[in-house]
Design an enzyme around this catalytic site. Structure first.
Site, PDB file in Angstrom:
ATOM      1  N   GLY A   5       0.930  -1.194  -0.062  1.00 32.69           N
ATOM      2  CA  GLY A   5       0.299  -0.413  -0.150  1.00 32.69           C
ATOM      3  C   GLY A   5       0.393   1.737  -0.451  1.00 32.69           C
ATOM      4  O   GLY A   5       2.236   1.424   0.238  1.00 32.69           O
ATOM      5  N   ASP A   6      -0.091   2.496  -0.083  1.00 37.81           N
ATOM      6  CA  ASP A   6       1.493   3.711  -0.113  1.00 37.81           C
ATOM      7  C   ASP A   6       1.833   4.193   1.149  1.00 37.81           C
ATOM      8  O   ASP A   6       3.349   3.887   1.218  1.00 37.81           O
ATOM      9  CB  ASP A   6      -0.044   4.702  -0.461  1.00 37.81           C
ATOM     10  CG  ASP A   6      -1.327   4.972  -0.034  1.00 37.81           C
ATOM     11  OD1 ASP A   6      -0.989   4.236   1.153  1.00 37.81           O
ATOM     12  OD2 ASP A   6      -1.959   5.485  -0.163  1.00 37.81           O
ATOM     13  N   ASN A   7       1.217   3.393   2.191  1.00 41.84           N
ATOM     14  CA  ASN A   7       1.861   4.330   3.352  1.00 41.84           C
ATOM     15  C   ASN A   7       3.162   3.127   3.744  1.00 41.84           C
ATOM     16  O   ASN A   7       3.866   3.489   3.969  1.00 41.84           O
ATOM     17  CB  ASN A   7       0.895   4.079   4.052  1.00 41.84           C
ATOM     18  CG  ASN A   7       0.176   5.129   4.269  1.00 41.84           C
ATOM     19  OD1 ASN A   7       0.777   7.125   3.931  1.00 41.84           O
ATOM     20  ND2 ASN A   7      -1.678   5.261   4.267  1.00 41.84           N
ATOM     21  N   ALA A   8       2.610   2.352   2.871  1.00 40.50           N
ATOM     22  CA  ALA A   8       3.668   1.014   3.894  1.00 40.50           C
ATOM     23  C   ALA A   8       4.643   1.395   2.686  1.00 40.50           C
ATOM     24  O   ALA A   8       5.818   1.108   3.236  1.00 40.50           O
ATOM     25  CB  ALA A   8       3.244  -0.812   3.321  1.00 40.50           C
ATOM     26  N   SER A  56       5.803   4.431   0.996  1.00 38.41           N
ATOM     27  CA  SER A  56       5.770   5.536   2.291  1.00 38.41           C
ATOM     28  C   SER A  56       7.325   5.111   3.754  1.00 38.41           C
ATOM     29  O   SER A  56       8.246   5.284   2.948  1.00 38.41           O
ATOM     30  CB  SER A  56       5.384   6.417   2.644  1.00 38.41           C
ATOM     31  OG  SER A  56       5.006   6.854   1.745  1.00 38.41           O
TER      32      SER A  56
END
Length: 219
Positions: free
Chosen positions: A66-69, A71
């Site tokens: 995912g995006d936050n992972a 990041s």
């Protein structure tokens, strides 16, 4: 990490939660894809895709994330205790933890990271967008209003800006609204004061969220 963000994963067992899936639809569980870990391959690059991309045929394809992972991986949050803060329209705080958070209130997201550990995360809806509302209202440039704000005292002469202009998800108050509290004569003529109050309001909202994270797995 992607599976942990949809509310259907048992983050302890690392398996689909059959009871949660049934709450959505009786047949949903059978339609969910197989789970693979962050160190596993989901296949190899197909010859047609390799040709289109100009890559060697058979290159391993990883699970992604995912995006936050991603990041967190990119900014080095791969060791317990390292925390990242992302400031944009919304504000996000996340960090590596030994296991996923188990917050029954839902304030702290029970995400897994892209290394197999936990990724406690909170997100506020109102961050940089709040002072931007003040700046636009006074028609000033960012450098100018930032200089004016720097000249104002911490605490803003008692003015508090409740920053929930878009409702809020942390805490879960979707129907909340913003408020300016503590106004006295002359305050509205000081754009730097209100800009600083907006910055302080958004900052303290994130600070409160971090406090909840610390009670649910963030060192």
């Amino acid at each position: 990490s992607d599976a942990s963000g949809i509310g259907l994963l048992d983050v302890g067992a690392r398996a689909w939660d059959a009871s949660a899936a049934r709450l959505v639809d009786a047949e949903l569980l059978d339609k969910l894809p197989p789970l693979i870990g962050p160190g596993e391959w989901c296949g190899r690059l197909h010859p047609s895709a390799a040709e289109a991309l100009g890559l060697p045929c058979g290159v391993p394809v990883s699970a992604g994330g995912g995006d936050n992972a991603m990041s967190a991986l990119g900014c080095g949050c791969t060791t317990v205790g390292r925390v990242a803060v992302s400031l944009g329209t919304s504000g996000t705080v996340f960090g590596k933890a030994p296991a996923a958070a188990r917050d029954p209130s839902g304030t702290v997201c029970s995400l897994l990271d892209s290394t197999g550990g936990g990724l406690p995360l909170v997100c506020t809806l109102n961050c940089a967008s709040v002072p931007e509302e003040v700046r636009a209202g006074y028609g000033l440039g960012r450098d100018e209003i930032s200089s004016l704000a720097a000249a104002e005292p911490a605490g803003c002469d008692g003015v508090s800006f409740v920053p929930f202009l878009a409702g809020e998800r942390t805490p879960n108050w979707p129907h909340a609204s913003g408020a300016l509290v503590g106004l006295r004569a002359g305050h509205l003529a000081r754009p730097g004061l209100l800009y600083r109050a907006a910055l302080e309001g958004a900052t303290f909202a994130l600070r409160a969220a971090i406090g909840v994270m610390q009670r649910h797995g963030l060192p």
